[in-house]
Structure formats: C-alpha cells, structure tokens
Motif scaffolding. Structure first.
Motif, short mmCIF file in Angstrom:
data_model
loop_
_atom_site.label_atom_id
_atom_site.label_comp_id
_atom_site.label_asym_id
_atom_site.label_seq_id
_atom_site.Cartn_x
_atom_site.Cartn_y
_atom_site.Cartn_z
N UNK A 74 1.85 2.81 -5.21
CA UNK A 74 0.87 4.23 -4.85
C UNK A 74 2.02 5.36 -4.65
N UNK A 75 1.94 5.00 -3.58
CA UNK A 75 3.00 5.94 -2.29
C UNK A 75 3.52 7.17 -3.29
N UNK A 96 -7.00 25.94 -12.78
CA UNK A 96 -7.96 25.15 -12.41
C UNK A 96 -7.39 23.80 -12.21
N UNK A 97 -7.13 23.05 -11.06
CA UNK A 97 -7.12 22.09 -11.40
C UNK A 97 -8.32 21.25 -10.67
N UNK A 98 -8.15 20.00 -11.44
CA UNK A 98 -9.36 18.95 -11.51
C UNK A 98 -8.19 17.41 -11.20
N UNK A 99 -8.82 17.02 -10.07
CA UNK A 99 -7.64 15.46 -9.87
C UNK A 99 -9.09 14.28 -10.38
N UNK A 103 -5.87 10.20 -9.41
CA UNK A 103 -4.33 10.53 -9.20
C UNK A 103 -3.87 11.18 -10.95
N UNK A 104 -4.53 11.45 -11.83
CA UNK A 104 -4.89 12.08 -13.20
C UNK A 104 -4.93 12.99 -12.96
N UNK A 105 -4.21 14.42 -13.34
CA UNK A 105 -4.27 15.66 -13.17
C UNK A 105 -4.89 16.43 -14.77
N UNK A 190 -1.11 11.99 -17.87
CA UNK A 190 -2.64 11.34 -17.00
C UNK A 190 -1.69 10.13 -16.57
N UNK A 191 -2.06 8.96 -15.92
CA UNK A 191 -1.17 8.30 -14.56
C UNK A 191 -0.80 6.60 -15.35
#
Ligand SMILES: [Zn+2]
Length: 506
Positions: A74-75, A96-99, A103-105, A190-191
C-alpha cells in the motif's frame, strides 16, 4: 453409347472444375489492400530523455496487485501517487484531479465546448508480481527501471506504466504549448486492473454514470503494433481491439456409488467425468472466420503466403480447412471461437477406493458471437449425460459489444496510427485477455483497446513474465501518438469523419 455418356459426364466435370478453379484464382488475384495515403506527423521537440527518466522512476515503485495481502504494498501505491503529482506540476495546476477509492486517479481536462461529449483515456499503474524464484532470470532487476541497450527494463514497462506515462507526457507537452482542448478529456490511472478492476475502473465508471457524464469514446490498453503475427508474414500490423471475450466457469460434478476398486462397475465417477471432458475437447464450439477475424486479416492478405491468401479469399470453399489450421495455433484458435479449458479436476482419496464424487471446473472464454446461454446449451448437449450436474460459478460475464469500425472514434484512431506509424496497416481485432474497459460498456459504445507498442513474438512472454521492457524509440512513438490523437479528437469532427486542416496548434 455408354462411352459417349461417360465422356459427356467427364467433360462437364472438367468444365465445373475449371470454373471453380478460375473463381478461386480470380478471387485470390483480386486481393488488394492499400494503406491510406496520409502524411507522416512527427514531433521533434518531445523531451524524450526526461520522459524516459520519469518512466524509469515509475517502474521503481512496487505497485504490485495481489489477491491477498494488498496492505503489504500500500505504501508503494501512495508513494507512486506522490511521484505522479510531483512529476507533472503543470498537469496538476491545469487539470482537476479526483481520487477515487483512495488510489485511482481521475483527471478532468475541461474543454472549451461543453456541447461535445468527452473523450477518455485510461490505463493502470498496478502490476503483477514477479514470480518468486524468477528474479535472477531477469537481465536487469524488475523494479529498478534500468535504462540500457536502448530499452527501459522492468515490471510494468509494457503493462501498463508506459501506457499511462506516455499519455501523461502527451498532455504535459500540449499544456506546455498552451493547447486548449475543445472536447473535455478524462484521464484515468486505475490501481487494481490486475485483480479485476472492481475498486478502481468499476468505481470510475459508476462515478461517470452517476454524474451523467457523456463519453464519446474510451481508449484503454489492449492490442499492439504487432510484428510477425504469423509464419511467413513479415509486415507489422496495428490492431485496434474492438471487442473482448466473455468469461464463464462451469463446475461439473458426478455423484455415484463408490466402493472397492477390486470389482469396479462399468461406470465410475472418474470415467463419466473424463468422458464428458473428452467430448467437449473433441467437439469444440464453432469457429467464426467471417466477421471480425476476416477483417483482422484483410489488410494483411496481400502479404500472406499464397495458400493462406487463396484460402482466405475463398472462404466459401476453404473455410473448413483454414478453420482447422487456425484452430491448431492457440492464439488464433482463441480469436476464432469460444475456447474450453479444463482447469481443475478433483476425484479420489485412496488408490483402492472408487470415489463417490468427481468434479471438474471448465473455463470458457466466450466469443462475441456466442453468449452464456448458448455455451450452457452447447455443454449440456455435448455432454448429454444425466449423471453430471452443472453449476455456473460466480464471475461469469457476457462478451463485450463490438465497437463499430465506422465510428468516428475508430476512424480517428486509425488515421492517427497512419500518421505516426507510416506504411503500417490498421485492422480491428479481438482482444483476447481482459482489460478495465469491460467496466465501461454502459458508459460508451466506443471502446478502443490499443497501445502503440511495437510487439515482436518474443514480447508476448515478457508481459507478466521475465524481462519486460520497452524500447526508448518506441516510447517516443507512443508519446507522439497520444499528442496527435488528442489533437485529432479534440474538436467536433469534420463531415468526412476525419480531422482536417482546421486542427492546428494554437
Ligand atoms: Zn494491463
């Protein structure tokens, strides 16, 4: 009299044969494909060294997706996000960034024309683990991002860090030059693609649906610019994945009386189940060359060896032969039909005891021309044995819809490929693995699974395998491709469906 009759029959037979032969030869000779005449587009001022340096660093974060023990890495995911933020200050200033789900940007690059539906590009920054005990097989360690011999080496170099970083580089390049899109552009990093995408891509899709965001098309990872896809075929081809197969696992179970193995009955649980699996193997589901697979071959046909060209040009006569031939090669077989793979088999606990239960799991990858119901019907009919119970396991999904090749999005992608990869034909194809794109079938009709990665046959083993790498030159092409693609798709499209001279850098 009899002799004359025989001669007449022979004459007609020869005449018939001559007609068939001339049709076959005529159709073979008429095979023709011309790559559209498009002027090459180059960008000489891409800061490739810096870009490669950033990709190398990106690979050093061990953003590994595993089914269990996600916490362990995770870190690394959080450190990776910080790295993206600090690497592209201009992007973080202008977009604009939405998380999503921590973890997914999801970036939004607001366009000047709200009347146009948005475009979207996505990829994933998680990677598969390096199998224990295989680290030393790598030419360069998998998480050091070594740049050597004209390549960037490491896990994620192909799948999919080069994908997401090349479009970040492209956006950064355009922002530095004051470019303003007319169409809003979404970018998703995506994460958890490697473990199904339910916490990343699925949530992004939900977010877009909940907010009624109109998306014209989505570009995701997928097919490459492939070299030597068949024996005897030298010419590379860029394939755009327009469809993805469905997924189904079925458990077959037989319950019978057990007993001592000294006097076995005619039917045993293992025997019944084995026979069912053999039947499925011997009578595979129908292959389908006409349609998508034929379209994939279309631009390659002039370069194919004569016998292939003749057979493909005359499917009415040679459809069966070529289907058999393609059916022998695992990757062409997978493109041809719904595949059947027995993956689990359980029966028996002791050498002298007949088991009462035998069960097996069969995994199907469903061709877009079939569906889950048809596969179940086929399995029941092929097995045709009341002793076997069938159970559908969780996780089944239908094949994706097929993106139309006449859609503007497809045509613009094809056009962009011709501009950046001159003299390389482009064809629609089926993507045989799974991508996050499958979560977006309700978001848009136009899903395009393509990465401008040059892939040679030996690269197939590098993805999820050892010595994953991307060439520096190819990385430059990837960035150029995304710059041009954003330029080409930014505005309302011209009547021809292709961007004209109206698109110029401001
Ligand atoms: Zn991937």
């Amino acid at each position: 009299m009899l002799l004359r009759k025989a001669a007449t029959v022979l004459l007609f037979a020869l005449l018939g044969l001559a007609i068939v032969a001339s049709i076959v030869l005529y159709r073979t000779a008429s095979v023709h494909y011309e790559i559209p005449d498009v002027s090459e587009v180059q960008y000489d001022d891409i800061p490739l060294n810096d870009a490669v340096e950033r990709l190398s660093k990106a690979i050093q974060y061990q953003t590994v997706s595993t089914q269990e023990d996600r916490e362990h890495y995770l870190s690394e995911f959080h450190a990776f996000i910080d790295f993206v933020r600090s690497s592209y200050p201009l992007i973080h200033d202008k977009l604009d960034l939405k998380i999503i789900n921590n973890l997914t940007l999801l970036y939004k690059w607001e366009g000047s024309r709200p009347d146009l539906p948005a475009s979207m590009m996505q990829g994933h920054y998680d990677v598969v683990p390096v199998e224990p005990g295989t680290h030393e097989n790598w030419t360069h360690p998998p998480f050091e991002g070594v740049i050597a011999d004209g390549f960037v080496w490491g896990r994620g170099a192909i799948d999919d860090k080069s994908g997401i970083f090349s479009y970040l580089e492209a956006v950064n390049y355009l922002l530095e030059r004051g470019f303003e899109p007319e169409r809003t552009v979404y970018l998703a990093l995506n994460h958890d693609e490697e473990v199904g995408g339910r916490k990343g891509a699925r949530k992004v899709a939900d977010y877009l649906l909940d907010n009624e965001v109109e998306i014209e098309f989505l570009v995701d990872e997928g097919m490459p610019v492939a070299e030597k896809i068949m024996d005897g075929l030298e010419h590379p081809i860029a394939m755009i994945g327009v469809a993805e197969k469905g997924y189904l696992s079925i458990e077959l179970e037989v319950n019978m009386e057990g007993g001592h193995s000294s006097m076995p009955p005619r039917e045993t649980a293992i025997g019944v189940l084995s026979e069912a699996i053999t039947n499925l193997k011997q009578q595979p589901m129908q292959g389908r060359i006409p349609g998508l697979l034929r379209e994939t071959f279309e631009p390659l046909m002039p370069d194919l060896p004569f016998h292939y060209r003749m057979a493909l040009a005359n499917l009415w006569l040679f459809g069966g032969v070529i289907e058999d031939r393609l059916g022998y090669i695992p990757h062409t077989n997978a493109a041809l039909r719904t595949t059947i793979a027995p993956t689990i088999f359980h029966a028996g606990i002791k050498e002298n005891v007949l088991p009462q239960t035998a069960n097996a799991t069969i995994n199907f990858r469903i061709h877009p021309n079939d569906n889950i119901r048809e596969v179940l019907y086929y399995v029941q009919n092929t097995i045709d044995n009341d002793l076997i119970d069938l159970r559908v396991l969780d996780g089944a999904r239908e094949p994706s819809p097929v993106t139309s090749t006449s859609s503007e999005a497809y045509q613009l992608m094809k056009h962009t490929i011709h501009e950046v990869f001159p003299a390389i034909p482009v064809a629609p194809a089926m993507f045989l693995a799974a991508t996050d794109a499958r979560h977006f079938t309700e978001v848009t009709d136009n899903l395009l699974r393509f990465r401008p990665i040059r892939a040679r046959p030996d690269d197939r083993g590098r993805i999820h395998g050892t010595d994953e790498r991307i060439s520096v030159d190819n990385y430059g092409e990837m960035i150029a491709f995304y710059i041009r693609f954003i330029e080409n798709t930014t505005s309302g499209l011209s009547a021809t469906g292709l961007p004209g001279a109206q698109i110029a850098m401001p």
